[in-house]
Every structure is written in structure tokens, then in C-alpha cells.
Enzyme design. Sequence first.
Site, PDB file in Angstrom:
ATOM      1  N   HIS A  37       0.842  -1.199   0.000  1.00 57.23           N
ATOM      2  CA  HIS A  37       0.000   0.000   0.000  1.00 57.23           C
ATOM      3  C   HIS A  37       0.872   1.242   0.000  1.00 57.23           C
ATOM      4  O   HIS A  37       2.088   1.175   0.160  1.00 57.23           O
ATOM      5  CB  HIS A  37      -0.905   0.008   1.239  1.00 57.23           C
ATOM      6  CG  HIS A  37      -2.005  -0.998   1.205  1.00 57.23           C
ATOM      7  ND1 HIS A  37      -3.330  -0.661   1.040  1.00 57.23           N
ATOM      8  CD2 HIS A  37      -1.984  -2.354   1.309  1.00 57.23           C
ATOM      9  CE1 HIS A  37      -4.073  -1.750   1.050  1.00 57.23           C
ATOM     10  NE2 HIS A  37      -3.271  -2.799   1.212  1.00 57.23           N
ATOM     11  N   GLU A  52       3.224  -0.212   4.141  1.00 61.69           N
ATOM     12  CA  GLU A  52       2.818   1.139   3.741  1.00 61.69           C
ATOM     13  C   GLU A  52       4.045   1.822   3.154  1.00 61.69           C
ATOM     14  O   GLU A  52       4.917   2.305   3.873  1.00 61.69           O
ATOM     15  CB  GLU A  52       2.288   1.923   4.937  1.00 61.69           C
ATOM     16  CG  GLU A  52       0.989   1.371   5.532  1.00 61.69           C
ATOM     17  CD  GLU A  52      -0.246   1.858   4.791  1.00 61.69           C
ATOM     18  OE1 GLU A  52      -0.100   2.384   3.665  1.00 61.69           O
ATOM     19  OE2 GLU A  52      -1.350   1.747   5.348  1.00 61.69           O
TER      20      GLU A  52
END
Length: 255
Positions: free
Chosen positions: A78, A143
Site C-alpha cells: 500500500h 505502507e
Amino acid sequence: MPYTIMLDAGHGGRDPGALYNGRQEKDDTLALTLAVGELLQERGLDVLYTRTTDVYESPYQKAMEANQAGADFFISIHRNSSPEPNTYSGVESLVYDKSGIKLEMAENINEQLEAVGFTNLGVKERPGLVILRRTRMPAVLVELGFINSDTDNMLFDNNFNDIALAIAEGILDTLQMTGEVSVPGSYTVQAGAFRNGAYADRLQQELLEQDFPAVTSQDNGLYRVTVGTYPTLDEAAAMERKLKRAGYQTVIVSG
């Protein structure tokens, strides 16, 4: 049997993920996921994907796919975001809880990405995330920088291949697989070559204890101990200088 890794490109289709100046999270995650998968396949891992095109599946569907496939590990990629642009930057990894091999893998991925230039924001527990709660295998959500950080976006765009390699190496380091991920035009630093594998193991352990990312591979009857993989000769030369200062005889090898 080789490990099976399920790679998940976050979001997709009608769900663009985080947005910033026309940039969509789903596009960044798909491009990076495919690049990481290619590197892992080159090292002999079985790689599966939740998506390879711009389609939408819910986090629950993705978790069920991984479970049904019997994957050994689940890695979801992500981009982060913050309420105000250019407020935060850095990479962090999320796990269901801080235990076991998933924590080790998350830490290894973060450390590799830190070496690329990202700020390491650490590993966080997120037991409420479906993608981490519903998967039956060790799962890590990465992330990869803040999509509304110009600093992180510049790092992402200018170091794309290095980032893919860093994630792949973080996974392989955790699995303690010998050998290096190699990419065309890459360089590594050889610290020793032996016909006796025990000598290679001894040198590798000695280097690891000094925080040199050493690995051992077998080639034409020789056990070769090498340190790192670098996209440019200058970066390989910098590592060679460190090793020589530490007292090792080295040679730079082109991948």
C-alpha cells in the site's frame, strides 16, 4: 518445495485508494507488486497475486484467496496518506500482532527500505484489519511511503527498482534463503570463494555479526560469499571500501 508467496496490490478497480495530485494509490501498488513478484520468482519462489490488473476485490475476498491457495506468506503493498499533505513521510509495516516470523519479515522489509532512503517508522499492530485478521498464514501490510508526501513520491519514482529489490530481499532474508536477488546491470561485492562450504559459512556468519548483509551461493563447485546487490558501480565500490577497512579482501562482481 519452494515457498508460496501471495502478493496483494492494495485497492484496485473502483477503489483507487489514497489520491494526491492525480496520483492513485492503486496504480503505484500494482506496478510495485508486479516488480517484486518478478524478483521473487527469479529466486525460485512460487508467487501468486490477488490482482494483476485494475480490478476490485474486497479485503475479505483477498484473504480467502490466499487461504484457499494455501500460501505460506501474504504480503500486501500500500501507500500511506495523512490528513494534510507533506506532513509525514516514511515507511511502516503492519501486522496482526508483534510476534513470530511475520514480525521478523516486517522488520526486515522496513530495514531494507530504510537503506533505500525512506524514514523507518517501524512495525505497528493492526488486529482490526481484515487482510491481517482473516489470513491464516503470516501476513504483512507494507505502507510504502506517504502518497501525499512529495519527498516520498520522489523516492518512489527515482528508486523504483531499488524499492522492489528491497522488499524482495526483506522477504528472502526472513526465509534465510541463500543467494542474492539479481537484476540486470547490478553489482555485488564478493568477500570470499571457497571449495569447502564450512569456510564460506564461517565467513558469512562473521560478516553478518558486523551487520554486513552477507549471503552464500554455490557456483561451479565454489561457495561464494557476497555482500549486497547494488544498481550502480559507485554504490558497490562504497561497500567494497567498507569491507576493506574492516580487513577483508574483496572483488566487485557484475550481476
